[in-house]
Write an enzyme that holds these catalytic residues in place. Structure first.
Site, PDB file in Angstrom:
ATOM      1  N   HIS A   1      -6.082 -13.173  -7.890  1.00 23.58           N
ATOM      2  CA  HIS A   1      -6.874 -12.148  -7.215  1.00 23.58           C
ATOM      3  C   HIS A   1      -8.254 -12.138  -7.865  1.00 23.58           C
ATOM      4  O   HIS A   1      -8.365 -12.111  -9.087  1.00 23.58           O
ATOM      5  CB  HIS A   1      -6.200 -10.776  -7.365  1.00 23.58           C
TER       6      HIS A   1
ATOM      7  N   LYS B   1       0.843  -1.193   0.000  1.00 26.04           N
ATOM      8  CA  LYS B   1       0.000   0.000   0.000  1.00 26.04           C
ATOM      9  C   LYS B   1       0.881   1.247   0.000  1.00 26.04           C
ATOM     10  O   LYS B   1       1.944   1.232   0.612  1.00 26.04           O
ATOM     11  CB  LYS B   1      -0.915   0.001   1.231  1.00 26.04           C
TER      12      LYS B   1
END
EC number: 4.1.1.39
Length: 489
Positions: free
Chosen positions: A298, A180
């Site tokens: 994902h 992140k």
């Protein structure tokens, strides 16, 4: 109406093939006396007919339009084994607590599907039928895939057992973190995040779904810095580490190029997104098998069709398709995190990924027994809004064979990324130790974490910052079943 008692209305003989429009029930797509064969593919659809549309006719239409039918009788049916190839709706039940919705059980002959092709399977069962006007909504809730069909797929290229052997990590969940912010970092800073997280105690770091090759960081630059970080962290800790390098790209040629470069750099894992499509997923699975790579998927985009209760495709079905298609990891929900996930439904997803045989469990949303015919198991991934303070809940709900990914719960730590990773590793080790000692780690979880935090400042800080943060919202996708009281003996 009692939909379960309506008899077959199939027209037989020459009258069946007279030109003109005939109801789907009369064309042979409603066969309540049919007993599914062991080799049939069975689908459970949630059917919501338009007002005034007979639920049996609506369900028969789903069977017809997903197999051999069109809107009118065609004489060319007589050139085929029509009675064999017609899908057969053999049971229709009202959905408990959902007025106007019905569960339709439909059996398909195995010969209707190309062996080993998810694209062909889905072109039938979720093809044009989902736009059929007589239906308000349609959802594919579950499927029974016969062993004869399962054996035409290669399945996960690595599987849980071999992955653990390659990593030399046993007896606990694996730990990871998504880098992140997901967008905007330079390659060098991205690599720094990877290094600190792995050195602090995580097993994996991960690209997010939408980091591919953008102006601020091209894919080759990211791969180089990430693998430098992985190698340095391995040298510093003595553990095998990895970073999920997202090879998702515009074309298969681009994806193969990126995957080959990841392999050349020594990566043990590559990553793809669900949005690349079923054929591309199977192609990357074949590549991963040939190159001894772990393949991480994902599930980007899945909620556009899995989250709504009445229309789309259940994630339990997507989980089954992905096990067939051949992925080693799949994001499957956290229960306690920020993303959709009813506890019982999520357990059903995890069972589909990890078990050799799934018995019918209506409370988990599983409507059919499923034999996986020795297909490798998929490692579920829990990611999205989880932190160290939830460790006892995560292990309770998700078990041991899972990757717990603490993105914000690592990188958002007030003492830095490495401290965040250490907090998660210490919390996990403390909880696993308590479990192995036979303690009630669920009820004693907060106490176990507090004791571990007394000698670990990073964990103490994590518990103070996030405390008992949770995302407690009602699920939009809970199982549809009515518990029945057991009579007293």
């Amino acid at each position: 109406m009692n939909v379960q008692n309506e008899k077959s209305m199939t027209v037989r003989g020459k009258d069946r093939y007279k030109s003109g429009v005939m109801s789907y029930k009369k064309m042979g797509y409603w066969e309540p006396d049919y007993t599914p064969k062991d080799t049939d593919v069975i689908c459970l659809f949630r059917v919501t007919p338009q007002d005034g549309v007979d639920p049996i006719e609506a369900s028969a239409a789903v069977a017809g339009e997903s197999s051999t039918a069109t809107w009118t009788v065609v004489w060319t049916d007589r050139l085929t084994a029509a009675e064999k190839y017609r899908a057969k709706c053999y049971r229709v039940d009202p959905v408990p607590g959902a007025e106007g919705q019905y569960f339709a059980y439909i059996a398909y002959d195995l010969d209707l599907f190309e062996p080993g092709s998810i694209s062909n399977l889905t072109a039938s069962v979720i093809g044009n039928v989902f736009g059929f006007k007589p239906l308000k909504a349609l959802r594919l809730e579950d499927m029974r895939l016969p062993v004869a069909y399962v054996k035409t797929f290669k399945g996960p290229p690595t599987g849980i057992v071999v992955e653990r052997e390659r990593l030399d990590k046993f007896g606990r969940p694996l730990l990871g973190a998504t880098v992140k912010p997901k967008l905007g970092l330079s390659g060098r800073n991205y690599g720094r995040v990877v290094y600190e997280a792995l050195k602090g105690g995580l097993d994996f770091t991960k690209d997010d779904e939408n980091i591919n090759s953008q102006p601020f960081m091209h894919w080759r630059e990211r791969f180089l810095y990430c693998m430098e970080a992985v190698n340095r962290a391995q040298a510093a800790t003595g553990e095998i580490k990895g970073s999920y390098l997202n090879v998702t790209a515009a074309t298969m040629e681009d994806m193969y190029e990126r995957a080959e470069f990841a392999k050349e750099l020594g990566s043990v894992v590559v990553m793809i997104d669900l949005v690349i499509g079923y054929t591309a997923i199977q192609s990357m699975s074949n590549w991963a098998r040939k190159n001894d790579m772990i393949l991480h998927l994902h599930r980007a985009g899945h909620s556009t069709y899995t989250r709504q209760r009445s229309h789309g495709v259940s994630f339990r079905v997507i989980s089954k398709w992905m096990r067939l298609a051949g992925v080693d990891h799949i994001h499957a929900g956290t229960v306690v995190g920020k993303l959709e996930g009813d506890p019982l439904t999520t357990r059903g997803f995890y069972d589909i990924c990890r078990e050799e045989y799934n018995p019918t469990q209506l409370e988990h949303g599983i409507f059919f027994d499923q034999n996986w015919a020795s297909l490798n198991k998929v490692m579920p991934v829990a990611s999205g809004g989880i932190h160290a303070g939830q460790m006892h809940q995560l292990i309770q709900h998700l078990g041991e064979d899972v990757v717990l990914q603490f993105g914000g719960g690592t990188i958002g730590h007030p003492m830095g990324i490495q401290a965040g990773a250490t907090a998660n590793r210490v919390a996990l080790e403390a909880m696993i130790l308590a479990r192995n000692e036979g303690r009630d780690y669920v009820s004693e979880g907060p106490e176990i974490l507090a004791k571990a935090a007394a000698s670990c400042t990073p964990l103490k800080q994590a518990l103070e910052v996030w405390k008992d943060v949770t995302f407690d919202y009602a699920s939009t996708d809970a199982p549809d079943y009515v518990p029945t009281a057991v009579p007293a003996a």
